[in-house]
Design an enzyme around this catalytic site. Structure first.
Site, PDB file in Angstrom:
ATOM      1  N   CYS A 128       3.917  63.549  -6.820  1.00 58.99           N
ATOM      2  CA  CYS A 128       2.734  63.298  -6.000  1.00 58.99           C
ATOM      3  C   CYS A 128       3.042  63.079  -4.517  1.00 58.99           C
ATOM      4  CB  CYS A 128       1.944  62.118  -6.556  1.00 58.99           C
ATOM      5  SG  CYS A 128       2.922  60.682  -6.965  1.00 58.99           S
ATOM      6  N   ARG A 148      13.666  60.666 -15.033  1.00 58.23           N
ATOM      7  CA  ARG A 148      13.238  59.295 -15.319  1.00 58.23           C
ATOM      8  C   ARG A 148      14.303  58.621 -16.182  1.00 58.23           C
ATOM      9  NH1 ARG A 148       6.750  60.322 -16.616  1.00 58.23           N
ATOM     10  NH2 ARG A 148       6.313  61.317 -14.609  1.00 58.23           N
ATOM     11  N   GLN A 160       7.513  69.112 -15.270  1.00 57.61           N
ATOM     12  CA  GLN A 160       6.088  68.838 -15.473  1.00 57.61           C
ATOM     13  C   GLN A 160       5.246  69.955 -14.874  1.00 57.61           C
ATOM     14  OE1 GLN A 160       5.451  64.890 -13.677  1.00 57.61           O
ATOM     15  NE2 GLN A 160       4.616  64.277 -15.647  1.00 57.61           N
ATOM     16  N   ASP A 191       2.727  69.941 -13.052  1.00 62.18           N
ATOM     17  CA  ASP A 191       2.078  68.874 -12.290  1.00 62.18           C
ATOM     18  C   ASP A 191       1.168  69.441 -11.203  1.00 62.18           C
ATOM     19  OD1 ASP A 191       1.605  66.253 -11.772  1.00 62.18           O
ATOM     20  OD2 ASP A 191       3.556  65.809 -10.917  1.00 62.18           O
ATOM     21  N   HIS A 193      -1.948  68.115  -8.147  1.00 63.11           N
ATOM     22  CA  HIS A 193      -2.720  67.045  -7.507  1.00 63.11           C
ATOM     23  C   HIS A 193      -3.889  67.678  -6.767  1.00 63.11           C
ATOM     24  CE1 HIS A 193       1.172  65.179  -8.298  1.00 63.11           C
ATOM     25  NE2 HIS A 193       0.467  64.068  -8.419  1.00 63.11           N
ATOM     26  N   LYS A 218      -6.845  56.561 -16.171  1.00 66.99           N
ATOM     27  CA  LYS A 218      -6.558  57.943 -16.555  1.00 66.99           C
ATOM     28  C   LYS A 218      -7.246  58.313 -17.861  1.00 66.99           C
ATOM     29  CE  LYS A 218      -2.200  56.550 -18.774  1.00 66.99           C
ATOM     30  NZ  LYS A 218      -0.796  56.876 -19.018  1.00 66.99           N
ATOM     31  N   HIS A 278      -4.311  63.094 -10.152  1.00 61.54           N
ATOM     32  CA  HIS A 278      -3.017  63.521 -10.665  1.00 61.54           C
ATOM     33  C   HIS A 278      -3.304  64.109 -12.048  1.00 61.54           C
ATOM     34  CE1 HIS A 278      -0.948  60.311  -8.042  1.00 61.54           C
ATOM     35  NE2 HIS A 278      -2.212  59.917  -8.088  1.00 61.54           N
TER      36      HIS A 278
END
Length: 643
Positions: free
Chosen positions: A333, A362, A380, A382, A384, A463, A509
């Protein structure tokens, strides 16, 4: 007093037990399956006196979710009783119910063996036959401390001291007493179907610096039939274990020399990833996303500004370059916000949708790492979305519809839940309320049911979590949509509104598949390694009977490849049966057998992995048949075939 019992008003005598009242209100057959009572949403033992403030009393049946939870907790106590009987020096700690089962942690001088589990299970069956009563006793904390000191149960003493309560409850079944809030089934004879499954290591209170314990896992159900079904699922899950399939299908491996939680992808596994990633790129382009890419490491100051350093750093890796601290990104992000901030944005420019197949790292504890399902380095899908507040609902709906389309493609059923503000979080209550309301509004507009998962949101916003159900009825968290008013404020993100003033955007996100690694692991287990034809690294394998067919096999191979079919030829000097068995083990969707008869007819004999064998077909017919199966899921899901 008069209270409502199972939908009818009933006069209850003072001092009556919950079980007595329910027994009068229910038929004999119904009451036989009641494990505890529910009074004003509080679960109580059947032996408990009906509270004076009780307005509604309901039965909790053995096969209900709450009933199963009680049965499993009671079975954990039953197991602890058996362990103490067989291994008197073992010290007991805690034994909760968990999803589909229970466990109890013990401190014992040697590891429990499979033979020990058999003996414990036999002793448990004996205690069931004895039909011992679960008796509750409310005592002062001082009395409880004295009792457990006399028993040498040090862990119970620590728990009582940490509770800081004046009074605690103790449950006794047979010769075993345990510190417990309850409730429990009335008698051990009501525990009808259970099985001990395995032993694992566990640290006391999850602290790796404290005593290592032994955790015995088990499962329990309301009846033997349900238990048998669950045990069959466990056996089937072992066969479908993605780690086993990964080796069998030559997809990936994990090497200790590289490090735990790091995946090494083999050619076929990398092909699956590539197909998935290409599919995602094209689907995102169709939905108005722009591709971006950020660096793998960013300065620590950025992670401090975002709140990750204070709220997430135990899951991050850090390094130092030129005396400057950097954090290896656990998510994407920050870079995406910096893309937005790199120039002045007008309200007409919004929404901005940034997509990145971002590699993140992670720090997961070694004990939870599990093949592809829990790793330290992963990719990911991912994205945004930065939008105006008035665009927020439509953007959430757009993501939810995207998720629905993709899950339909893979044949997954799914459920949604909204996770609310956790204790460790940033941002104002007002912003959290706005974000939570926006998520609810979007799902309700779409007519999608959802549950509430209190306190499990991201530290920066609530979320929507999408949970998919696999072929063995297991649930896996997949897509997520997180609504964030806080980070745009921390990074001073603005756009110029139609009034000429600066305004703050909202950020979503979101991921669709989530971790690519994890999704592949779930999908492998869901389909037992038999990936859909469009995703199979090899869609067709040509099998020759003898070397005499090799030349024609090469021609067939080139024709299939020209049509975009991922094909290969097995022209080894091996028996056909051996080649067929290998192809079946590798879950190849189509086997095209070529012998002298097929060469003469310029055809192939098709064997299908999933359906009836189509038999003799021309090469053109075979290619069309394979392509039809490849395209069918996209047609069913309302998507165009894009490869």
């Amino acid at each position: 007093m008069e209270i409502q019992v199972s939908g009818q008003q009933v006069e209850v005598k003072e001092g009556a037990a919950c079980g007595e009242v329910l027994q009068e209100a229910l038929s004999k057959k119904q009451f036989k399956n009641v494990v505890v009572a529910k009074c004003n949403d509080t679960l109580l033992d059947l032996s408990t006196t009906v509270p004076t403030d009780c307005t509604e009393l309901e039965p909790v049946f053995a096969d209900s979710e709450e009933g199963l939870d009680v049965i499993r907790h009671s079975t954990a106590h039953l197991m602890a009783e058996a362990v103490k009987k067989l291994f008197p020096t073992a010290k007991v700690t805690i034994g909760p119910s968990i999803k589909n089962g229970f466990y109890y942690d013990f401190d014992y001088e040697r590891p429990f063996t499979p033979e020990d589990l058999e003996a414990i299970e036999a002793e448990m069956l004996s205690r069931v036959g004895a039909n011992e009563e679960f008796c509750r006793e409310d005592v002062s904390a001082a009395e409880a401390l004295e009792k457990f000191k006399g028993m040498g149960e040090d862990y119970k003493i620590e728990l009582i001291n940490d509770l800081g309560a004046d009074q605690v409850s103790i449950y006794t079944n047979g010769d075993f007493s345990d510190l417990c809030r309850g409730p429990h089934v009335p008698r051990t004879g009501m525990i009808k179907a259970f099985k001990l499954l395995s032993v694992a290591g566990a640290y006391w209170r999850g602290d790796e610096h404290r005593q290592q314990l032994q955790r015995i896992y088990g499962t329990a159900f309301a009846d033997p039939k349900a238990l048998k079904k669950h045990l069959n699922h466990i056996e089937e899950a072992k066969k479908r274990d993605h780690r086993k399939l990964g080796n069998q299908l030559d997809l990936f491996h994990i090497d200790d020399e590289v490090g735990a939680g790091m995946i090494i992808w083999h050619p076929k596994g990398a092909m699956i990833r590539t197909i998935l990633e290409d599919f995602e790129r094209k689907e995102h382009l169709k939905r108005g996303y722009s591709f971006v890419q950020g660096p793998l490491i960013l300065k620590r100051e950025l992670w401090e500004r975002s709140g990750h350093y204070d709220n997430y750093r135990e899951n991050m890796y850090f390094t130092e370059i030129d005396e400057q601290a950097y954090g290896i990104k656990p998510m994407n992000c920050l870079s995406h916000m910096l893309v937005f901030k790199s120039r002045i944005r007008s309200y007409r420019d919004l929404p901005q949708r940034y997509f990145e197949l971002g590699v993140v790292h992670r720090h997961e504890k070694s004990g939870v790492l599990h093949g592809l399902l829990r790793v330290r380095s992963f990719t990911q899908d991912d994205a945004h979305i930065l939008c105006r507040p008035d665009q927020l609902r439509d953007e959430i709906i757009g993501v939810a519809e995207f998720v629905g389309d993709v899950m339909k493609l893979f044949g997954f059923e799914y459920e949604a839940e909204i996770s609310t503000r956790p204790e460790k979080s940033i941002g104002s209550d007002e912003d959290w309320d706005r974000a939570t309301d926006a998520l609810k509004d979007a799902l309700e507009t779409m007519g999608l049911d959802y549950s509430i998962n209190e306190g499990d949101g991201a530290f920066y916003g609530p979320k929507i979590d999408i949970t998919i159900k696999d072929a063995l009825d297991r649930r896996w968290q997949c897509a997520t949509i997180q609504c964030d008013f806080t980070l745009p404020d921390r990074f001073d993100l603005v756009y110029v509104g139609d009034d000429g003033a600066r305004h703050r955007p909202v950020m979503l996100h979101r991921v669709i598949l989530g971790s690519i690694e994890r999704f592949i692991g779930v999908l492998l287990e869901h389909c037992g390694g038999a990936l859909p034809a469009w995703l199979s690294p090899v869609q067709a394998r040509i099998l020759t009977v003898t070397d005499a067919q090799n030349e024609f096999a090469e021609k067939v191979l080139h024709k299939l490849q020209e049509k975009g079919i991922r094909a290969e030829a097995d022209t080894r000097n091996e028996k056909l049966g051996y080649k067929v068995r290998e192809a079946q083990l590798e879950k190849i969707p189509y086997m095209l057998v070529i012998g002298d008869k097929e060469v003469a007819a310029e055809s192939v004999n098709i064997r299908s992995r999933d359906a009836e064998d189509p038999g003799l077909k021309t090469v053109e017919e075979a290619a069309e048949l394979i392509l039809t199966e490849i395209k069918e899921p996209f047609k069913r899901g309302g998507m165009s075939y894009i490869f």
